[in-house]
Design an enzyme around this catalytic site. Sequence first.
Site, mmCIF file in Angstrom:
data_model
loop_
_atom_site.group_PDB
_atom_site.id
_atom_site.type_symbol
_atom_site.label_atom_id
_atom_site.label_comp_id
_atom_site.label_asym_id
_atom_site.label_seq_id
_atom_site.Cartn_x
_atom_site.Cartn_y
_atom_site.Cartn_z
ATOM 1 N N ASP A 290 0.855 -1.186 0.000
ATOM 2 C CA ASP A 290 0.000 0.000 0.000
ATOM 3 C C ASP A 290 0.892 1.237 0.000
ATOM 4 O O ASP A 290 2.037 1.182 0.440
ATOM 5 C CB ASP A 290 -0.861 0.044 1.271
ATOM 6 N N ARG B 42 -0.366 -0.500 -8.834
ATOM 7 C CA ARG B 42 -1.776 -0.288 -8.504
ATOM 8 C C ARG B 42 -2.029 1.216 -8.495
ATOM 9 O O ARG B 42 -1.555 1.925 -7.609
ATOM 10 C CB ARG B 42 -2.078 -0.876 -7.123
#
Length: 355
Positions: free
Chosen positions: A175, A225
């Site tokens: 993340d 991402r």
Amino acid sequence: MCELRELDDAGDGIDGAESATYPLTATTLPGGDGVAANRRLIHDMLIRNFIFWLSSKRGVTNAIARRGMKYGFARRFVAGETLAEALAASDELCRAGRHVSLNHLGENVSTEAAAREVCAGYLEMTEQMHAKNLAGNISIKLTQLGLDLGKDLCGALTLSIAKRAAELGRTIEMDMEGSVYTDATLDIFESVQRETGNCGLAIQAYLHRTEKDIQRLAPLRPKIRLVKGAYREPANIAVQGKPAVDANYRKLTTMLLEGATRGLYFPAIASHDPFMVAHAQSEAARLGLPKDKYELQMIYGIRRDLQQQARDAGNILQVYVPFGTDWCPYFMRRLSERPANCWFVLRSLVAESSS
Ligand SMILES: Cc1cc2nc3c(=O)[nH]c(=O)nc-3n(C[C@H](O)[C@H](O)[C@H](O)COP(=O)(O)OP(=O)(O)OC[C@H]3O[C@@H](n4cnc5c(N)ncnc54)[C@H](O)[C@@H]3O)c2cc1C
């Protein structure tokens, strides 16, 4: 679960009862005329700020934390408090043709012992996913692995997770957190990816620096991402306002998809915004990029209608599956993203207290 379905049918908006009427074209603008659209933006901003304020009130968050799992409304966005519950939810998603990315909720840790404990938990998640043959990976947060305590410790723990995943033929994703961590996250990502080659990284479209970061990462052939960005950042660091963020998101989507045609990236377009999804799909088609060379990502419980549409269109869809006891702040963030989500919780509470 029955109750959730009932609320969906009543059109609470979580699955896009309102926006599902938008045609899925990248050029259509939501919101009707400018005045109505502005009013809607101001209204949403006020509610968002109100929820942020509420989330700082211990009494409110404690009440939600006490009731959320018991009454089930938190389960819409959180797969459970234990790994076993998250694996069961993931199994269901995989059987429906999705990939999953398991995320153990929580952020910064302040001791090395806590970072090592989190690391052991991530290793266990990977082992269990592998044992259960679940398609997908785990998503890790570097501040949970001691980034505040030093890059060496965090880098070593991250490497140990990526290595074990590689031994099992699996991947991991990282993340991206607030901008104070961007440099350190990129450095750790680069050194681990260089060694193991099985890592993906979240990159935030709202940051001014992102285009350069994407170029910098190309030699590592990574999975990227692309997210809009979830933190409050000042104007010198991030573009401000939804139209500007959306414009950057579109531009970077095209850049990643073009790079994918040359084998530079595996783009993961992570958004619940039907216009961003449509843009990615139409750009991939324009560039002749096959559907197995990129993927769409969405979060557990959000825009399940769009998730189904993505599968129906033949796209790879990876669902981000959060779990853990520390779910309340995450849950409040999901509420603030979309006012309709608050109605869903209020209605659940009223239904429970009157039964
Ligand atoms: C798989 C995944 C992983 C992510 N990882 C990170 C990360 O590592 N770092 C980071 O900073 N951010 C991360 N994010 C969050 C991201 O940055 C955005 O804050 C978030 O996705 C909201 O932006 P959006 O593009 O989905 O939609 P928005 O631009 O917020 O909204 C557009 C439309 O999407 C729909 N929508 C959006 N949110 C909701 C909701 N909660 N409920 C119902 N409908 C909704 C609505 O139709 C809305 O009109 C991640 C997001 C996803 C999907």
